[in-house]
Design an enzyme around this catalytic site. Structure first.
Site, mmCIF file in Angstrom:
data_model
loop_
_atom_site.group_PDB
_atom_site.id
_atom_site.type_symbol
_atom_site.label_atom_id
_atom_site.label_comp_id
_atom_site.label_asym_id
_atom_site.label_seq_id
_atom_site.Cartn_x
_atom_site.Cartn_y
_atom_site.Cartn_z
ATOM 1 N N GLU A 74 35.494 27.655 55.197
ATOM 2 C CA GLU A 74 34.071 27.735 55.559
ATOM 3 C C GLU A 74 33.207 26.953 54.556
ATOM 4 O OE1 GLU A 74 33.279 31.952 55.732
ATOM 5 O OE2 GLU A 74 35.085 32.250 56.930
ATOM 6 N N ASP A 110 57.832 64.135 32.435
ATOM 7 C CA ASP A 110 58.098 65.452 31.862
ATOM 8 C C ASP A 110 59.503 65.864 32.294
ATOM 9 O OD1 ASP A 110 57.396 67.801 30.486
ATOM 10 O OD2 ASP A 110 56.887 68.798 32.361
ATOM 11 N N VAL A 124 27.161 33.196 51.870
ATOM 12 C CA VAL A 124 27.840 34.181 52.728
ATOM 13 C C VAL A 124 29.269 33.749 53.009
ATOM 14 C CG1 VAL A 124 27.821 35.250 55.022
ATOM 15 C CG2 VAL A 124 25.694 35.000 53.754
ATOM 16 N N ALA A 125 29.481 32.437 53.178
ATOM 17 C CA ALA A 125 30.831 31.921 53.446
ATOM 18 C C ALA A 125 31.747 32.107 52.244
ATOM 19 C CB ALA A 125 30.746 30.440 53.804
ATOM 20 N N ASP A 157 49.840 68.120 30.501
ATOM 21 C CA ASP A 157 50.087 66.758 30.962
ATOM 22 C C ASP A 157 48.826 66.077 31.494
ATOM 23 O OD1 ASP A 157 52.870 67.043 30.519
ATOM 24 O OD2 ASP A 157 53.091 68.078 32.428
#
Length: 835
Positions: free
Chosen positions: A650, A324, A277-278, A585
């Site tokens: 962490e 264009d 998780v860290a 386009d």
């Protein structure tokens, strides 16, 4: 099949058609054979599948596995928080992907709902979806063309094909076969195309292609397959995969080392989950999405509407802008630039001819008509109006129209049209001079309209071109052009200064395109090439890739060629923006790394295919958007730096503590709190950071640049280790002095993050020079996060949920002081960078 080269009889034979129309039985048989005259898209993905697809990511799977394990070992709170974050990210991803699938639906709506056809020898009205090859369709002004047709009859037909070919002028149509096989769509004067608009005249056409076989259908096929990923998506995808494997390896190593040392199974499993998780920055996708949304909001204030959020970041990577011409670099309105009259004539007579010979009408108090005629009338200004007694309408074979007006001495005949035709029916002595002037106008990209006049005492009994259009006096010519936007020139200069190459891709005439390109500064040297669609057809795929970076103007190109140009540039490692307004386009816009549609003149198809819409149709707005995109990317780098540094800290805290004989300092719920709140709020506020100085003087980022380039990776590594050591050091000190060690370690990690985010607002400038008030949202988010963390420490209910204890005043001051070392260290890094 080259239908434009075949005589009408052969077209009828090839399509099993008849001048009297198809029989009902044959039409039914053909409908079964060819299918409905509708645009088809690939099988749609259901909303449920789209939503479930958001979970098909390795990092998400790891998080869900962590949530499941947490649930089974009794950590229900951790499970709830992890699942909440994962679902939130999935919802955001689903919304983006669902909206991206709308382009095909808009294209399908361009079909005409019903058509008048000949069936069984009589006129009937049928749904356009039931048209089949061989059907004879009756056409009138105002009709949307329902299928690709070869014209059988054409009376003064003019068609607006701008949405398909990019040609700014309406196109005159005729019925005679053409000799050249490989003609661009805009030059196939005997063919009408599905989705274009008949603005003038009437006629009949035989259907030669329906549904996906039409030119519009071919565009639909390209639109359905076109796709691209942004630089940030590519970088994050690569990063996610690498990180996931590293995380799994670290978790497994930590678990087995601890277990073999005799640690309890559940404890080591919980530790491994904590590490997973860290390590995974689960808040990163949400934070990036919110940041991009804030950037999109700022761009909207500059009249650039972002449809696909990742496009905001892509703006900072763009190396080529393929634009264009019509309506993008120019105003999309015709204007008379120059006039010239013959020595025998006068300017007054030329202006009077311009003011009398036209089909402009008053509608709602305003002039209404074809763009070229409106421009001619506007230039002529207030002239004496003479009664029109007769007229010979425009004919595409003659390429001329004649009006006859009453004057005191008889009648004034005025013929307007193609210069070569008028020269052939006029008495004049300045033939060479007329030709020279016409070529001069054309070389400047102007469309030339000629005028000839004569006076008659009596009109012949029958008014025909043969009786009237002869022995005229050539009066003069007018040169018209769709003029460039004033601000486009400056915008192109800024593009080049920022290292971005502007390229014009248009369906217009090569001379017109080249003239506009030179005036705007797109073409400046002999090395800047101008290529037509016909020339491009002769290029091999390898030659296109070789030449594409030298070509600055493409004229008379097809939709497929536009798509191929964008693809070739991308294969040469360029990041491409494509602008446009027409259906033609749309595939290129969708294929481009960022497609830009015109908000005013753009079709719904283009807008749905685009990543960004210019609400003011102004090319200059793209340059402002690029600047904003660069600012956003810089800020995204800052909060990636911020979040990953925190996650690295962490990891080191959890990984090193057991190796040093200390208890694991953080629980999974602590880590989730840090990742979601302490990381999330300040990271979002970094999006409000002002742009760095000289942001538009540097070249675009290398599209292959690693996300950790320019020192970001080194910073994440050393500052992450530094914060991890501070956290473990504070934990050790607290244990030695019998303080609230786990709450202190948790709080030190949080406060380190807050000091860090204040320090990284700039990579080189000191936070003290930037000033605390330079980013008010960041200041408020840091203050808010600090209060939330104090709530976690001191509110009894939250103590239970987060497994924390109230700190004494001395303990709180200790955590704040120790964590402040991070800002000192980062400021020292900036000193080294500046030197």
């Amino acid at each position: 099949m080259n239908w434009h080269t075949l005589p009408v009889e052969e077209v009828l034979k090839q399509t099993d058609g008849s001048i009297q129309g198809l029989s009902t039985e044959l039409a039914k048989k053909k409908l079964q054979e060819h299918g409905k005259n509708e645009l088809q898209s690939k099988t749609k993905t259901s909303p449920l599948k789209l939503f479930l697809r958001q979970f098909a990511d390795v990092m998400i799977v790891v998080l869900l596995a962590a949530a499941l394990i947490s649930f089974f070992i009794g950590e229900a709170a951790d499970t709830i928080v992890i699942v909440f974050i994962v679902v939130l990210n999935a919802v955001i991803g689903f919304i983006q992907e669902y909206r991206a699938g709308k382009a095909m639906e808009a294209l399908q709506q361009m079909a005409a709902p019903s058509s008048k056809v000949l069936r069984n020898g009589s006129t009937t009205e049928i749904p356009s979806s039931e048209l089949v090859p061989g059907d004879i369709v009756l056409l009138e002004a105002g009709n949307m063309i329902p299928a690709d047709m070869r014209l059988l009859e054409a009376e003064s037909i003019k068609i607006n094909e701008a949405s398909l070919t990019g040609e700014s002028n309406t196109v005159d149509k005729q019925t005679e076969p053409l000799s050249e096989k490989e003609l661009p769509l805009g030059d196939r004067s005997n063919i009408t195309f599905k989705g274009t608009l008949l603005t003038n005249g009437r006629g009949k056409g035989i259907v030669v292609a329906t549904g996906m076989q039409t030119e519009l259908g071919k565009i639909a096929g390209m639109l359905d397959s076109a796709q691209s990923e942004t630089p940030l998506q590519l970088r994050l995808n690569r990063f996610s995969k690498k990180l996931t494997f590293i995380v799994i390896g670290l978790c497994a190593a930590l678990f087995f080392v601890g277990y073999l040392r005799g640690e309890p199974f559940n404890r080591m499993l919980l530790t491994a989950i904590s590490l997973a998780v860290a390590a995974i920055p689960e808040a990163l996708p949400a934070v990036i999405t919110v940041s991009l949304a804030l950037g999109a909001r700022r761009l909207a204030k500059q009249e650039a509407l972002i449809r696909k959020l990742y496009a905001v970041e892509t703006l900072g990577s763009v190396t080529y802008i393929c634009t264009d011409k019509t309506g993008t670099l120019t105003r999309n309105e015709m204007k008379v630039e120059k006039v010239w009259h013959t020595p025998e004539s006068s300017e007054a007579l030329l202006l009077q001819a311009m003011s009398l010979n036209h089909d402009v009408m008053e509608k709602d108090g305003k002039p209404s008509g074809e763009a070229t005629e409106l421009a001619l009338v506007a230039y002529a200004g207030e002239q004496e109006q003479l009664e029109r007694v007769k007229e010979i309408p425009f004919d595409s074979n003659r390429k001329a129209m004649t009006t006859i007006h009453k004057i005191p001495t008889g009648y004034l005949v005025i013929t307007k049209g193609a210069s070569e035709y008028l020269a052939s029916i006029s008495n004049h002595t300045a033939q060479q001079e007329i030709k020279t002037q016409e070529e001069a106008f054309a070389s400047e990209g102007m469309r030339v309209i000629a005028y000839a006049t004569k006076e008659l005492k009596e009109l012949p009994a029958e008014i025909t071109p043969e009786n009237i259009e002869k022995e005229l006096n050539f009066t003069g010519i007018a040169g018209l052009m769709d003029p460039p936007r004033e601000e486009a020139k400056q915008a192109i200069r800024e593009c080049k200064q920022a290292g971005i190459v502007p390229v014009m891709i248009t369906g217009d005439h090569p001379l017109t395109a080249a003239a506009i390109a030179r005036e705007l500064g797109i073409v400046e040297t002999e090395a800047d090439k101008i290529v037509t669609g016909r020339e491009l057809e002769q290029y091999s795929e390898e030659k296109v890739k070789e030449e594409v970076e030298q070509i600055k103007v493409y004229a008379r190109v097809s939709p497929e060629q536009k798509f191929n140009i964008v693809t070739a540039l991308q294969e040469n490692n360029q990041f491409v923006s494509m602008t446009g307004d027409g259906v033609n386009d749309a595939p290129a816009l969708k294929q481009a790394n960022i497609g830009v549609a015109m908000g005013i003149t753009g079709t719904d198809v283009t807008k749905e295919a685009a990543h960004m819409i210019l609400l003011n149709d102004n090319f200059a707005t793209i340059v402002k958007a690029v600047k904003e995109g660069r600012r956003i990317y810089d800020n995204i780098r800052k909060f990636i730096k911020y979040i990953l540094t925190g996650n690295t800290a962490e990891i080191w805290s959890i990984f090193l503590a057991p190796l040093l004989g200390l208890p694991i300092p953080l629980l999974p719920v602590h880590i989730l709190w840090v990742n979601l709140v302490t990381d999330g709020l300040p990271a979002i506020a970094l999006a409000a950071e002002a742009p760095e100085k000289h942001i538009m003087d540097r070249p675009p980022r290398d599209p292959d640049e690693n996300i950790f380039a320019q020192g970001l990776g080194v910073h994440v590594l050393w500052v992450g280790i530094f914060i991890g050591l501070i956290t473990i050091g504070a934990q050790w000190y607290a244990l030695e002095h019998q303080l609230h060690w786990q709450t202190i370690a948790f709080s030190v990690l949080c406060f380190c993050q807050l000091w860090h985010v204040m320090a990284i607002r700039s990579e080189t400038r000191s936070v003290f020079k930037l000033g605390l008030m330079g980013n008010i949202p960041l200041l408020l988010s840091v203050a808010g996060t600090l209060l939330l963390q104090l709530g976690v420490i001191y509110i009894p209910f939250l103590n239970t949920f987060f497994h924390t204890e109230p700190l004494t005043l001395n303990e709180l001051l200790f955590t704040l002081g120790v964590s402040g070392l991070v800002m000192v260290a980062v400021e020292m890094e900036k000193v080294v960078r500046r030197r």
